[in-house]
Design a protein around this motif. Structure first.
Motif, mmCIF file in Angstrom:
data_model
loop_
_atom_site.group_PDB
_atom_site.id
_atom_site.type_symbol
_atom_site.label_atom_id
_atom_site.label_comp_id
_atom_site.label_asym_id
_atom_site.label_seq_id
_atom_site.Cartn_x
_atom_site.Cartn_y
_atom_site.Cartn_z
ATOM 1 N N GLU A 91 4.149 7.568 0.896
ATOM 2 C CA GLU A 91 3.100 7.185 1.846
ATOM 3 C C GLU A 91 1.976 8.223 1.880
ATOM 4 O O GLU A 91 0.795 7.862 1.985
ATOM 5 N N TYR A 104 3.192 12.360 11.369
ATOM 6 C CA TYR A 104 3.319 10.931 11.683
ATOM 7 C C TYR A 104 3.993 10.173 10.532
ATOM 8 O O TYR A 104 4.875 9.328 10.765
ATOM 9 N N ASN A 163 -5.086 6.517 7.008
ATOM 10 C CA ASN A 163 -4.581 7.227 8.181
ATOM 11 C C ASN A 163 -5.255 8.590 8.335
ATOM 12 O O ASN A 163 -5.518 9.037 9.465
ATOM 13 N N ASN A 187 -2.019 2.250 14.410
ATOM 14 C CA ASN A 187 -1.893 3.568 13.778
ATOM 15 C C ASN A 187 -2.710 4.646 14.481
ATOM 16 O O ASN A 187 -2.229 5.763 14.674
ATOM 17 N N TYR A 236 0.806 -1.229 0.000
ATOM 18 C CA TYR A 236 0.000 0.000 0.000
ATOM 19 C C TYR A 236 0.836 1.275 0.000
ATOM 20 O O TYR A 236 0.298 2.367 -0.076
ATOM 21 N N VAL A 253 6.469 -1.847 8.690
ATOM 22 C CA VAL A 253 6.104 -2.406 7.376
ATOM 23 C C VAL A 253 7.216 -2.340 6.333
ATOM 24 O O VAL A 253 7.065 -2.909 5.255
ATOM 25 N N GLN A 289 9.354 3.153 10.020
ATOM 26 C CA GLN A 289 7.916 2.855 10.067
ATOM 27 C C GLN A 289 7.428 2.685 11.507
ATOM 28 O O GLN A 289 7.755 3.475 12.362
ATOM 29 N N SER A 290 6.694 1.602 11.776
ATOM 30 C CA SER A 290 6.047 1.511 13.098
ATOM 31 C C SER A 290 7.014 1.269 14.250
ATOM 32 O O SER A 290 6.610 1.365 15.409
HETATM 33 N N1 GLN Z 1 3.577 4.359 8.268
HETATM 34 C C1 GLN Z 1 2.918 3.084 8.299
HETATM 35 C C2 GLN Z 1 1.414 3.258 8.286
HETATM 36 O O1 GLN Z 1 0.918 4.123 8.920
HETATM 37 C C3 GLN Z 1 3.365 2.329 9.513
HETATM 38 C C4 GLN Z 1 2.696 0.984 9.644
HETATM 39 C C5 GLN Z 1 3.600 -0.104 10.139
HETATM 40 O O2 GLN Z 1 4.818 -0.019 10.069
HETATM 41 N N2 GLN Z 1 2.997 -1.186 10.584
HETATM 42 O O3 GLN Z 1 0.705 2.548 7.652
#
Ligand code: GLN
Length: 307
Positions: free
Chosen positions: A157, A188, A164, A114, A27, A258, A63-64
């Motif tokens: 993103e 974010y 989001n 998220n 995505y 991710v 990322q997360s």
């Molecule tokens: N930036 C990604 C998101 O908001 C982080 C998600 C992840 O790493 N699981 O979808």
């Protein structure tokens, strides 16, 4: 003399090369295009010595895995009670991007999904000019080098951020967002696009393992209470709807991203970091999970195992 730990990490790297299941995140266009065969593993002791194997210098977006650290910053700035007014600490049992808020309180269930991470980012970055910079400065203190945003990943993103944005507007509607929804998501997303390698991540994880003291500089970057709160939430919520599987199999607080990274923290002992971009159905790195499972087994890391 070459450290036996390096030989051990080489064995972990090579011994999991057959795990080619899963696929890169689809995505976010930039992540979808990542080389799926890259992989790396790193370990940092609480003395601050870092060992790594594989594509250890390859940078990818945090990322997360940024979420526990942004949560730590929010706790340091606002205290546990105020942060709990905005974000809970209950495992959601749902996917990381689920459109869900607690029915009674209207809060996101935890800061690792998220919804909770956007609310947390907004708490840290209420000031429009300085928000992301503050987060990046914190990452730089943790890694000992200047951490920057991968602008290509951030733009990529943002081009597909409807979900989001939807979450952020939902949070605003329930009164849980400290910033304008669009600004909160932009910040974010930039936080998530911070570019790191497995050595950086192992050092960040080791700081949490070391009671909030960055082991190379000796600086107390977050207090013990914050560290305990962050690790507790990582243990129960860090792997989303695979949190139970993860904790029974690997048994240490962890967080995945991710782009294919996973960090793991054994309090008092080590910080671990792995990278491999192919993700399983939960959005966790498939080979990364395999690497962590092996290390936990081999080194007896599981927190519920005596001795
Ligand atoms: N930036 C990604 C998101 O908001 C982080 C998600 C992840 O790493 N699981 O979808």
């Amino acid at each position: 003399m070459r450290s036996p730990i390096l030989d051990y990490l080489d064995a972990i790297f090579e011994g999991t090369a057959h795990v080619t299941s899963g696929a890169t995140a689809d995505y976010i266009p930039d992540l979808a295009a990542a080389d799926p065969d890259r992989a790396a593993v790193a370990l940092c002791t609480v003395n601050g010595t870092v060992y790594a194997s594989g594509d250890a210098d390859h940078r990818f977006s945090i990322q997360s895995m940024s979420k526990p650290f942004a949560y730590a910053l929010a706790l340091e700035e606002h205290g546990v009670a105020r942060v709990l007014e905005h974000v809970g600490v209950e495992p959601s049992g749902e996917a990381f991007n689920e459109l869900s808020l607690d029915r009674e309180t209207g809060r996101p269930l935890n800061p690792m999904i998220n919804a909770g991470a956007i609310a947390t980012h907004a708490l840290v970055a209420q000031d429009e000019d300085d928000g992301v910079d503050r987060v990046l400065r914190f990452f730089s203190t943790l890694t000992g080098r200047d951490v920057e945003v991968d602008e290509s990943v951030a733009a990529s993103e943002m081009s597909t951020a409807s979900r989001n944005l939807g979450l952020a507007y939902l949070l605003e509607a329930t009164g849980g967002l400290a910033r304008h929804p669009r600004a909160a998501v932009e910040g974010y997303v930039r936080q998530c696009a911070a570019s790191v390698d497995v050595r950086d991540l192992a050092l960040m994880a080791a700081t949490l393992a070391n009671g909030g003291v960055q082991p190379q500089t000796g600086e107390q970057v977050v207090c013990r209470e914050t560290t305990r709160q962050v690790l507790s939430v990582m243990a129960s919520c860090g792997m989303y709807d695979a949190a139970g599987d993860w904790f029974t199999a690997v048994g240490i607080p962890a967080k995945s991203g991710v782009a294919g990274g996973i960090i793991g923290v054994l309090p008092g002992q080590v910080g671990l970091a792995v990278f491999s971009p192919r993700l399983d159905a939960h959005g966790n790195s498939a080979r990364g999970v395999a690497m962590m499972e092996r290390m936990s087994d081999d080194m007896g890391l599981h927190l519920m195992e005596a001795g």
